[in-house]
Design a protein around this motif. Sequence first.
Motif, PDB file in Angstrom:
ATOM      1  N   ASP A 167      14.396  38.226  36.780  1.00 37.94           N
ATOM      2  CA  ASP A 167      13.195  39.054  37.058  1.00 37.94           C
ATOM      3  C   ASP A 167      12.136  38.268  37.857  1.00 37.94           C
ATOM      4  O   ASP A 167      11.581  38.586  38.686  1.00 37.94           O
ATOM      5  CB  ASP A 167      12.360  39.345  35.675  1.00 37.94           C
ATOM      6  N   THR A 168      12.297  36.807  37.916  1.00 42.70           N
ATOM      7  CA  THR A 168      11.765  36.100  38.889  1.00 42.70           C
ATOM      8  C   THR A 168      11.892  36.215  40.068  1.00 42.70           C
ATOM      9  O   THR A 168      11.084  36.190  41.100  1.00 42.70           O
ATOM     10  CB  THR A 168      11.593  34.658  38.074  1.00 42.70           C
ATOM     11  N   VAL A 169      13.244  36.181  40.437  1.00 40.67           N
ATOM     12  CA  VAL A 169      13.639  36.179  41.928  1.00 40.67           C
ATOM     13  C   VAL A 169      13.269  37.408  42.457  1.00 40.67           C
ATOM     14  O   VAL A 169      12.864  37.735  43.517  1.00 40.67           O
ATOM     15  CB  VAL A 169      15.116  35.720  41.724  1.00 40.67           C
ATOM     16  N   LYS A 170      13.515  38.643  41.676  1.00 45.88           N
ATOM     17  CA  LYS A 170      13.293  39.827  41.914  1.00 45.88           C
ATOM     18  C   LYS A 170      11.625  40.159  42.389  1.00 45.88           C
ATOM     19  O   LYS A 170      11.354  40.575  43.338  1.00 45.88           O
ATOM     20  CB  LYS A 170      13.600  40.792  40.939  1.00 45.88           C
ATOM     21  N   HIS A 171      10.716  39.535  41.534  1.00 45.86           N
ATOM     22  CA  HIS A 171       9.409  39.452  41.550  1.00 45.86           C
ATOM     23  C   HIS A 171       8.923  38.907  43.173  1.00 45.86           C
ATOM     24  O   HIS A 171       8.279  39.600  43.832  1.00 45.86           O
ATOM     25  CB  HIS A 171       8.681  38.757  40.467  1.00 45.86           C
ATOM     26  N   PHE A 172       9.498  37.935  43.084  1.00 49.84           N
ATOM     27  CA  PHE A 172       9.169  37.028  44.535  1.00 49.84           C
ATOM     28  C   PHE A 172       9.840  37.587  45.632  1.00 49.84           C
ATOM     29  O   PHE A 172       9.206  37.308  46.778  1.00 49.84           O
ATOM     30  CB  PHE A 172       9.365  35.511  44.407  1.00 49.84           C
ATOM     31  N   SER A 173      10.855  38.345  45.648  1.00 51.15           N
ATOM     32  CA  SER A 173      11.489  38.963  46.766  1.00 51.15           C
ATOM     33  C   SER A 173      10.581  40.132  47.289  1.00 51.15           C
ATOM     34  O   SER A 173      10.730  40.455  48.622  1.00 51.15           O
ATOM     35  CB  SER A 173      12.802  39.478  46.598  1.00 51.15           C
ATOM     36  N   LYS A 174       9.570  40.465  46.629  1.00 54.01           N
ATOM     37  CA  LYS A 174       8.755  41.551  46.967  1.00 54.01           C
ATOM     38  C   LYS A 174       7.682  41.125  47.875  1.00 54.01           C
ATOM     39  O   LYS A 174       6.677  41.842  48.475  1.00 54.01           O
ATOM     40  CB  LYS A 174       8.157  42.356  45.830  1.00 54.01           C
ATOM     41  N   PHE A 175       7.408  39.868  47.969  1.00 54.51           N
ATOM     42  CA  PHE A 175       6.193  39.185  48.805  1.00 54.51           C
ATOM     43  C   PHE A 175       6.340  39.480  50.188  1.00 54.51           C
ATOM     44  O   PHE A 175       7.395  39.232  50.802  1.00 54.51           O
ATOM     45  CB  PHE A 175       5.910  37.956  48.327  1.00 54.51           C
TER      46      PHE A 175
END
Length: 175
Positions: A167-175
Amino acid sequence: MNAIRKANMPAYPLEPFALDFFDIAPVTHRFSVNLPVSPATAWSELTRQNTLDWCRIIKSITFTSPAPYGVGTTRSAELAPGYVKLSEKFFCWDEDPDAGRYRNAFYVEQANVPGLKAFGELTEVEPAPIGCRFTWSFAIELAGVMAKTSKFANPVSAKTFATIETDTVKHFSKF
């Protein structure tokens, strides 16, 4: 007064600990990933009100101390779907914006469920060749009868922590 006592829920006290507990706790988990954002951006996301809203297993995180945050800061956490509530206290808070290095750690002071002796998290952010390197460490010591199951807790908790990492990697990949 903390959120657990305010809600008239049972409050089970947990033991405080020092940074070395993240290396010696009976149950530990650590993951380290590169994120495609600057260290300052990652730190900002990790220390904002309602942080970790991208993690499926977390219902809410609320800082209960006013900003600016540092050693002694408190916050409350509610795990999804809302049965587990925690009161957290930060005992480590280091920020070096010029070097792009950040670190904080908390231990849980109280939980509304029995079975925990100690629980906490350590987050570290540092520069990487591209973006930043984020390391998240978890330390757990079970209490009472539950302590006898510690050797089985690592494989079970690993699935939960894998979800947090994804979930964390996915969240930060949207920046």
